[in-house]
Design an enzyme around this catalytic site. Structure first.
Site, PDB file in Angstrom:
ATOM      1  N   HIS A  22       0.832  -1.210   0.000  1.00  0.00           N
ATOM      2  CA  HIS A  22       0.000   0.000   0.000  1.00  0.00           C
ATOM      3  C   HIS A  22       0.863   1.255   0.000  1.00  0.00           C
ATOM      4  O   HIS A  22       1.964   1.262   0.552  1.00  0.00           O
ATOM      5  CB  HIS A  22      -0.999   0.004   1.160  1.00  0.00           C
ATOM      6  CG  HIS A  22      -0.397  -0.008   2.526  1.00  0.00           C
ATOM      7  ND1 HIS A  22      -0.127   1.137   3.223  1.00  0.00           N
ATOM      8  CD2 HIS A  22      -0.013  -1.032   3.341  1.00  0.00           C
ATOM      9  CE1 HIS A  22       0.387   0.836   4.415  1.00  0.00           C
ATOM     10  NE2 HIS A  22       0.469  -0.481   4.512  1.00  0.00           N
ATOM     11  N   ASP A  72      -0.441   4.375   0.820  1.00  0.00           N
ATOM     12  CA  ASP A  72      -0.889   5.394   1.778  1.00  0.00           C
ATOM     13  C   ASP A  72      -0.135   5.197   3.091  1.00  0.00           C
ATOM     14  O   ASP A  72       0.472   4.146   3.315  1.00  0.00           O
ATOM     15  CB  ASP A  72      -2.406   5.324   1.998  1.00  0.00           C
ATOM     16  CG  ASP A  72      -2.854   4.001   2.602  1.00  0.00           C
ATOM     17  OD1 ASP A  72      -2.217   2.959   2.322  1.00  0.00           O
ATOM     18  OD2 ASP A  72      -3.835   3.999   3.375  1.00  0.00           O
ATOM     19  N   ASP A  87       6.321   1.182   6.759  1.00  0.00           N
ATOM     20  CA  ASP A  87       4.921   0.783   6.538  1.00  0.00           C
ATOM     21  C   ASP A  87       4.235   1.756   5.598  1.00  0.00           C
ATOM     22  O   ASP A  87       3.709   2.758   6.031  1.00  0.00           O
ATOM     23  CB  ASP A  87       4.221   0.725   7.912  1.00  0.00           C
ATOM     24  CG  ASP A  87       2.760   0.359   7.799  1.00  0.00           C
ATOM     25  OD1 ASP A  87       2.349  -0.146   6.746  1.00  0.00           O
ATOM     26  OD2 ASP A  87       2.014   0.607   8.759  1.00  0.00           O
ATOM     27  N   GLU A 143      -5.184   1.425   2.787  1.00  0.00           N
ATOM     28  CA  GLU A 143      -4.951   0.365   3.772  1.00  0.00           C
ATOM     29  C   GLU A 143      -5.002   0.929   5.191  1.00  0.00           C
ATOM     30  O   GLU A 143      -5.528   0.304   6.104  1.00  0.00           O
ATOM     31  CB  GLU A 143      -3.588  -0.292   3.524  1.00  0.00           C
ATOM     32  CG  GLU A 143      -3.427  -1.641   4.232  1.00  0.00           C
ATOM     33  CD  GLU A 143      -2.914  -1.555   5.663  1.00  0.00           C
ATOM     34  OE1 GLU A 143      -3.002  -2.567   6.373  1.00  0.00           O
ATOM     35  OE2 GLU A 143      -2.433  -0.483   6.078  1.00  0.00           O
ATOM     36  N   HIS A 187     -38.229  -6.105  42.145  1.00  0.00           N
ATOM     37  CA  HIS A 187     -37.844  -5.892  43.542  1.00  0.00           C
ATOM     38  C   HIS A 187     -37.297  -7.209  44.102  1.00  0.00           C
ATOM     39  O   HIS A 187     -37.982  -8.238  44.054  1.00  0.00           O
ATOM     40  CB  HIS A 187     -39.092  -5.446  44.327  1.00  0.00           C
ATOM     41  CG  HIS A 187     -38.795  -4.969  45.698  1.00  0.00           C
ATOM     42  ND1 HIS A 187     -38.316  -5.787  46.698  1.00  0.00           N
ATOM     43  CD2 HIS A 187     -38.921  -3.729  46.262  1.00  0.00           C
ATOM     44  CE1 HIS A 187     -38.161  -5.105  47.801  1.00  0.00           C
ATOM     45  NE2 HIS A 187     -38.529  -3.830  47.555  1.00  0.00           N
ATOM     46  N   HIS A 239       3.468   3.441  12.480  1.00  0.00           N
ATOM     47  CA  HIS A 239       2.293   4.081  13.098  1.00  0.00           C
ATOM     48  C   HIS A 239       2.677   5.040  14.236  1.00  0.00           C
ATOM     49  O   HIS A 239       1.803   5.613  14.872  1.00  0.00           O
ATOM     50  CB  HIS A 239       1.275   3.058  13.635  1.00  0.00           C
ATOM     51  CG  HIS A 239       0.638   2.230  12.566  1.00  0.00           C
ATOM     52  ND1 HIS A 239      -0.645   1.730  12.673  1.00  0.00           N
ATOM     53  CD2 HIS A 239       1.076   1.833  11.360  1.00  0.00           C
ATOM     54  CE1 HIS A 239      -0.941   1.040  11.575  1.00  0.00           C
ATOM     55  NE2 HIS A 239       0.092   1.092  10.769  1.00  0.00           N
TER      56      HIS A 239
HETATM   57 ZN   LIG Z   1       0.974  -1.381   6.332  1.00  0.00          ZN
END
Ligand SMILES: [Zn+2]
Length: 466
Positions: free
Chosen positions: A90, A92, A123, A157, A217, A431
């Site tokens: 990917h 992105d 990544d 992704e 109750h 990330h």
């Molecule tokens: Zn990835």
């Protein structure tokens, strides 16, 4: 021809500096798929790929995806009769916040201590770039590839691949291949090469137990009516024995047993159980008897309560018998368990053991298939040979406890064995701020990929089919 024929492998080494400069250009494009403001950058990254793929001699196509970012497709089909590899990556990247934790602006790559730092370095742009360079090296030195190749590069992704499964299903014919290869994972420990051979699947359900239309109750009704919360607790307690074994009949029927080679691969992973438990912050470990911790979290199925609620949970006391009680329960699944079958077994069992006098309902909330390309699969063996030849040591084999939906889609929709061949150490900050790619891995990885295509060619289509 004349002169010495340069091999693809030495071509990769000779062009190392230029390759890194080129990677720098790719990493400068802030192709963050989650942020609409970057749609133009996503498009620029897709165009960058198209230009590069064309320049190295592949046929390309920019495929628009309605409501999302385009798919970049490319192919080379000049090896009739040879295996076809479908490669997925990917282009992105993840958002970059928190920006102040970056040593350098995330889209101004810098090379330091043999690493290139930038968002997307690991990544997945850095790994995609390695695949492009491997093809360049092969085509520049041999004018042909040893195998047929289809490239699929996705642009969403990092925003959960919403359209990928439908697109794969709609293009099943055109994507015909013998094996899928994905380089979007990493190593297990330090810079030791690894192949991820398995990912667990999931079955996610909710149990609802209803007694009365409203809370009752507990003084007036206690002792005379069944209690949904007590019943739910008992139902859940009955799903697993004290030895951690799940008691749902036939639950383990389709579990592929761990082979001696599987267990040796788990045992070969560097893993300090006490340090790991301390890092997690738990007071002790638990799981299925007869298996090690790594086996339990990678190679065996599980059943866990994800949430429970019933009755009065506010401050102080309220004397009621709850009208209803609920639990969310999920099972991580291993090959060859089918989530639909596991749900049916789970539901039937819960309904069977539920006492009379209450309405019990079990519904499915989510499902995902497990995937496995075993260590002894010819495509895995070929990857292991390529890694050992280039990194100088045999790979470790990883089974991820979680799932990679993209990999499951290639396996279940296209029916292909999936080889997860990643090239980054676990500390790569994917990330996170200061993401990096080891430049020596980048260069060795290019040679590994070129070598892998040669290995697959010698295995042949029949060999891959087993
Ligand atoms: Zn990835």
């Amino acid at each position: 021809m004349g002169g010495t024929r340069v091999s693809a492998l030495s071509y990769a080494q000779d062009n190392r500096r230029r390759f890194v400069e080129q990677l720098d250009g790719f990493l400068r494009i802030p192709s963050i798929s989650a942020l609409p403001a970057h749609a133009g950058d996503i498009r620029r990254a897709a165009d960058w790929l198209i230009d590069d793929l064309r320049a190295i001699g592949l046929t390309t196509e920019l495929i628009p995806i309605e409501g999302s970012h385009p798919m970049v497709y490319a192919e080379w089909k000049g090896a009739p009769g040879r295996p076809t590899v479908l490669f997925y990556g990917h282009y992105d990247v993840q958002p970059v916040d928190p920006l102040d934790l970056w040593e350098r602006p995330p889209f101004e790559p810098v090379v330091r201590d043999g690493r290139i730092l930038a968002r997307g370095a690991a990544d997945d742009k850095g790994q995609v770039h390695m695949h492009l360079r491997a093809v360049e090296a092969l085509l520049a030195t041999r004018s042909r590839l040893p195998i047929n190749l289809r490239f699929v590069f996705e642009g969403e992704e990092e925003s959960t691949s919403i359209h990928l499964a439908d697109w794969l299903a709609a293009n099943r014919e055109r994507l015909g291949a013998d094996v899928a290869v994905i380089s979007d994972s990493g190593f297990f420990d330090g810079n030791v090469p690894a192949i991820t051979i398995g990912l667990r699947g999931i079955m996610y359900a909710q149990i609802d137990v209803v007694g009365s239309p409203v809370d009752l109750h507990s003084g007036t009704y206690g002792g005379a009516v069944p209690n949904p919360a007590t019943t739910l607790a008992r139902l859940i307690a009955e799903l697993k024995g004290p030895d951690g074994v799940i008691t749902i009949p036939r639950f383990y029927d389709d579990v592929r047993p761990l082979t001696d080679e599987d267990r040796a691969a788990f045992a070969a992973l560097p893993f300090d159980e006490d340090a790991w438990a301390a890092g997690v912050g738990v007071h002790g470990l638990a799981g299925e008897a007869g298996y090690t911790t790594l086996e339990r979290k990678g190679g065996r199925p599980t059943l866990d309560v994800n949430g429970m609620w019933a009755g009065f949970i506010g401050e102080g006391s309220k004397t009621i018998i709850p009208a209803h009680a609920h639990a969310k329960v999920s099972c991580r699944l291993v090959p060859d368990q089918d989530p639909a079958r596991i749900f049916a077994l789970f539901r039937d069992h819960v309904l069977r053991i539920a006492p009379p006098g209450l309405a019990v309902d079990v519904k499915l909330l989510g499902a995902g298939r497990p995937t496995l390309t075993p260590i002894d699969h010819p495509a895995t063996r070929a990857a292991a040979r390529a890694l050992e030849a280039t990194f100088g040591r045999p790979p470790l084999y990883i089974r991820e406890g979680g799932s990679i939906p993209v990999a499951a889609s290639f396996a279940s929709i296209l029916g292909l064995p999936v080889v997860l061949l990643g090239f980054t150490p676990p500390a790569d900050n994917a990330h996170a701020p200061n993401e990096w790619m080891d430049l020596s891995n980048h260069e060795i990885g290019i040679r590994t990929i070129a070598r892998y295509w040669d290995e697959l060619a010698s295995v042949g289509r029949d060999g891959l089919a087993g």
